[in-house]
Write a protein that holds these residues in place. Structure first.
Motif, PDB file in Angstrom:
ATOM      1  N   GLU A  48       0.812  -1.269   0.065  1.00  0.00           N
ATOM      2  CA  GLU A  48       0.036   0.131  -0.057  1.00  0.00           C
ATOM      3  C   GLU A  48       0.984   1.343   0.026  1.00  0.00           C
ATOM      4  O   GLU A  48       2.043   1.269  -0.077  1.00  0.00           O
ATOM      5  CB  GLU A  48      -0.881  -0.058   1.373  1.00  0.00           C
ATOM      6  N   SER A  49       0.392   2.410   0.044  1.00  0.00           N
ATOM      7  CA  SER A  49       1.043   3.648   0.004  1.00  0.00           C
ATOM      8  C   SER A  49       1.965   3.576   1.439  1.00  0.00           C
ATOM      9  O   SER A  49       1.345   3.399   2.319  1.00  0.00           O
ATOM     10  CB  SER A  49       0.217   4.773  -0.210  1.00  0.00           C
ATOM     11  N   HIS A 215      -0.261  -1.707  -6.426  1.00  0.00           N
ATOM     12  CA  HIS A 215      -0.968  -2.265  -5.229  1.00  0.00           C
ATOM     13  C   HIS A 215      -2.366  -3.064  -6.020  1.00  0.00           C
ATOM     14  O   HIS A 215      -3.083  -3.346  -4.988  1.00  0.00           O
ATOM     15  CB  HIS A 215      -1.379  -1.170  -4.389  1.00  0.00           C
ATOM     16  N   LEU A 217      -3.535  -6.142  -6.906  1.00  0.00           N
ATOM     17  CA  LEU A 217      -3.243  -7.430  -6.645  1.00  0.00           C
ATOM     18  C   LEU A 217      -3.975  -8.491  -7.807  1.00  0.00           C
ATOM     19  O   LEU A 217      -3.041  -9.626  -8.476  1.00  0.00           O
ATOM     20  CB  LEU A 217      -3.865  -8.205  -5.428  1.00  0.00           C
TER      21      LEU A 217
ATOM     22  N   ASP B 204      -6.623   3.461  -0.945  1.00  0.00           N
ATOM     23  CA  ASP B 204      -5.719   2.352  -0.836  1.00  0.00           C
ATOM     24  C   ASP B 204      -6.734   1.236  -0.697  1.00  0.00           C
ATOM     25  O   ASP B 204      -8.095   1.382  -0.423  1.00  0.00           O
ATOM     26  CB  ASP B 204      -5.357   2.460   0.542  1.00  0.00           C
ATOM     27  N   VAL B 205      -6.380   0.193  -1.489  1.00  0.00           N
ATOM     28  CA  VAL B 205      -7.248  -0.991  -1.423  1.00  0.00           C
ATOM     29  C   VAL B 205      -7.881  -1.437  -0.163  1.00  0.00           C
ATOM     30  O   VAL B 205      -8.974  -2.031   0.028  1.00  0.00           O
ATOM     31  CB  VAL B 205      -6.174  -2.246  -2.185  1.00  0.00           C
ATOM     32  N   ILE B 279      -7.958 -13.074  -9.461  1.00  0.00           N
ATOM     33  CA  ILE B 279      -6.933 -13.802  -8.833  1.00  0.00           C
ATOM     34  C   ILE B 279      -7.221 -15.391  -8.620  1.00  0.00           C
ATOM     35  O   ILE B 279      -8.235 -15.777  -8.551  1.00  0.00           O
ATOM     36  CB  ILE B 279      -6.815 -13.401  -7.224  1.00  0.00           C
TER      37      ILE B 279
END
Lengths: 279, 341
Positions: A48-49, A215, A217, B204-205, B279
């Motif tokens: 992540e950041s 980030h 996936l 963010d994920v 995935i």
């Protein structure tokens, strides 16, 4: 087998704060990995950041020196590069691709300028025809041609096309390694696959190794050979992509894995409903 | 004009909260006597029911952001509405966005609010968060200062934020908290209609699912309708009830989320869905060739035909209308063949 890139116990600290409240930020802690020269691969750094993945990339590019530990490219310590000649030779072999193609190119400069000047600088070409031939050849690798790019400005092209041009520019010196820092995060999902497929082709057809920092996936799983997952400067998990992303064992990697929404309305909406209940 | 009345299980009798009819909005520029026209929204008709989340998908520069800006009435020249109408129905009162400007102004934030993309850009960096709430919402609530403050605090608590954030500056908060705040800001007046532009793209994920759950939760509790834009199909999969696919300024397909994902009717949609990585699956995905069309000079006929694997001669000359088909709507001459394939 010789190592293309070897990181051994690399650390990077930043000093933050002023005179009275100084503290140290450990951006990258004890990172070690090796990329083999004979076996080109897509090596993915996920995090992540603030996980230290961009700092790692900057150290590999030689833009940042490690606080301790060493980075060796084809046997030579990157931090020991001093002369202009050595630096140019290193840069020809290790090329970057940046996150935001709209910011990477000056809006007031035509895109062919970047390509031509890269060809002149790294290939030492003087002749205009030779420069154009080299540029056209690398544009062909990314599915474009000089005729389409000549005289165009960055605002005239889509993000996907710009990112292809960025890849073409990186290919001109004939690199062994491309460091791509979040290359698809600014490109929308329909064009994302075309960039990611391009990396695959570069690996298979040109034998270029790629350090893919992301980030995301799902694309990481799709193209990577090996993956490391970074969290607050630490590598928490490393290994083959299918193992690390398919069956994560570390708590943080599991959280990251579970944060990815599947492109399936039945499963994805069930996840959100589950979250709602916990609210 | 194309208006098709749909019948879907969500809320049967209630009048739709939003009705867009034949909307055309163009960027019109006049440089040195040369007129340029960019057809960012081209003949879009759609309705949004009460208590519904409607997702708009499409690639960048497809005109999806122009579409929601036009719906919100938040457009400035050179973007102009050329034809068509946008009508809201707030509590039985009809409101035409472009004919009733003053009434529209009063309805803003109280009935119609907006969650913007970059949360950092919404909150003024040199003023505390509480001032943002005051600026946006105070005059629409008709409460005293004290009551307003109490209301904002209880609202923040409900969306999982500590009321102490009101006393902080935006830079002291994380990206996820700021995005929660903008959602809090947009929902504090309990509006009937919320417009969201890429609400999770900059996040963010790890916090994405929480923010999506928050949006869905707030929507369910207030029974309001949401129209949101994102190019991320997985976000649509997670929270949208219906999806509209925009290509080059036109709505090319619309349907229930499950139908769009499982039985896409337009070749562009089919491609979008097929190219999504998962995935656990490394099969090669084919990316769409060609480039997004230039809206200043769009292709003739169906705008997707230069990139379409199923294109026939008719597609190059005739623009397919958006027609009802299989519980949704699709604009494709070959929609029938898509089913067979």
């Amino acid at each position: 087998m010789t190592a293309l890139l070897e990181l051994s116990d690399v650390n990077k600290d930043y000093r933050i704060g002023g005179f009275l409240d100084r503290s140290t930020l450990h951006a990258v802690k004890h990172v070690s990995f090796t990329l083999e020269e004979e076996k080109p691969e897509i090596f993915t750094v996920v995090g992540e950041s603030g996980s230290g993945k961009t700092t790692t990339a900057r150290m590999i590019l030689g833009n940042e020196t490690p606080t301790s530990g060493s980075l060796r490219f084809m046997g030579k310590d990157i931090a020991a590069i001093r002369s202009r000649k050595e630096r140019l030779a290193f840069m020809a072999k290790v090329q970057p691709i940046f996150q935001n193609p709209f910011e990477a190119f000056n809006p007031l400069t035509t895109l062919d300028y970047y390509l031509f000047s890269t060809a002149r600088r790294f290939l030492g070409l003087k002749d205009k025809a030779a420069v154009e031939a080299a540029t056209d050849k690398s544009l062909q690798h990314v599915g474009l041609s000089l005729a389409e790019v000549r005289g165009r400005y960055s605002h005239e092209l889509s993000g996907g096309q710009l990112q292809r041009i960025a890849v073409a520019r990186a290919l001109i010196p004939g690199p062994k390694l491309i460091v791509a820092d979040e290359p698809v995060s600014m490109v929308d999902s329909s064009l994302r696959m075309s960039i990611v497929n391009l990396f695959r082709e570069l690996r298979d057809n040109l034998g270029v190794s790629i350090i893919y920092i992301t980030h995301d996936l799902s694309t990481a799983y799709y193209i990577s050979d090996r993956v490391i997952i970074m969290h607050k400067g630490d590598v928490v998990e490393a290994g083959r992509a299918a193992d690390v992303l398919g069956n994560p064992s570390h708590e943080y990697s599991r959280a990251l894995r579970n944060a990815v929404l599947p492109p399936d309305p039945v499963i994805a909406s069930a996840i959100i409903r589950e979250k709602l209940r916990a609210f | 004009m194309l208006t098709v009345v749909e019948k879907t299980p969500v809320s049967v009798e209630a009048k739709p909260v939003l009705r867009v009819e034949g909307l055309k909005a163009y960027y019109q520029m006049n440089y040195f006597g040369v007129r340029r026209e960019v057809r960012a929204v081209d003949d879009v008709s759609l309705t949004i029911k009460r208590n519904e989340i409607y997702g708009i998908a499409g690639e960048s520069s497809s005109g999806k952001s122009s579409l929601i800006k036009t719906i919100a009435g938040a457009i400035t020249p050179p973007l102009r509405v050329v034809e068509g109408s946008v009508k809201f129905d707030f509590g039985g009162k009809e409101l035409d966005v472009y004919a009733q400007r003053p009434a529209m102004k009063a309805a803003r934030w109280k009935h119609l609010s907006y969650v913007m993309q970059g949360s950092m850009n919404v909150l003024n960096p040199v003023r505390k968060v509480k001032h943002a709430f005051h600026d946006f919402a105070f005059k629409h609530m008709g409460l005293s200062e004290g009551e307003f403050r109490a209301k904002v605090e209880s609202h923040l608590q409900r969306i999982g934020l500590d009321p102490r954030v009101l006393e902080s500056y935006p830079h002291q908060l994380s990206g996820g908290m700021r995005q929660r705040l903008t959602i809090g800001l947009a929902t504090v007046c309990e509006p009937e209609f919320i417009i969201a532009d890429e609400p999770t793209t900059a996040l963010d994920v790890l916090v994405q699912q929480d923010v999506l759950a928050l949006i869905k939760g707030v929507q369910q509790r207030m029974g309001s309708s949401i129209i949101f834009v994102t190019h991320d199909m997985t976000v649509h999969a997670a929270i949208a009830d219906r999806i509209g696919i925009v290509y080059a300024g036109r709505l090319v397909e619309e349907g229930l989320t499950l139908d769009v994902f499982q039985r896409p009717q337009h070749p562009y949609t089919a491609h979008l869905i097929a190219s999504l990585p998962r995935i656990g699956d490394t099969r090669k995905r084919v990316a769409l060739g060609g480039k997004p069309p230039n809206l200043a000079d769009p292709p003739s006929g169906c705008r997707f035909h230069p990139r379409c694997p199923l294109a026939i001669d008719k597609c190059k000359t005739d623009n397919p209308p958006l027609e009802a088909r299989n519980n949704g709507r699709v604009a494709c001459w070959r929609a029938g063949e898509m089913e067979a394939a």
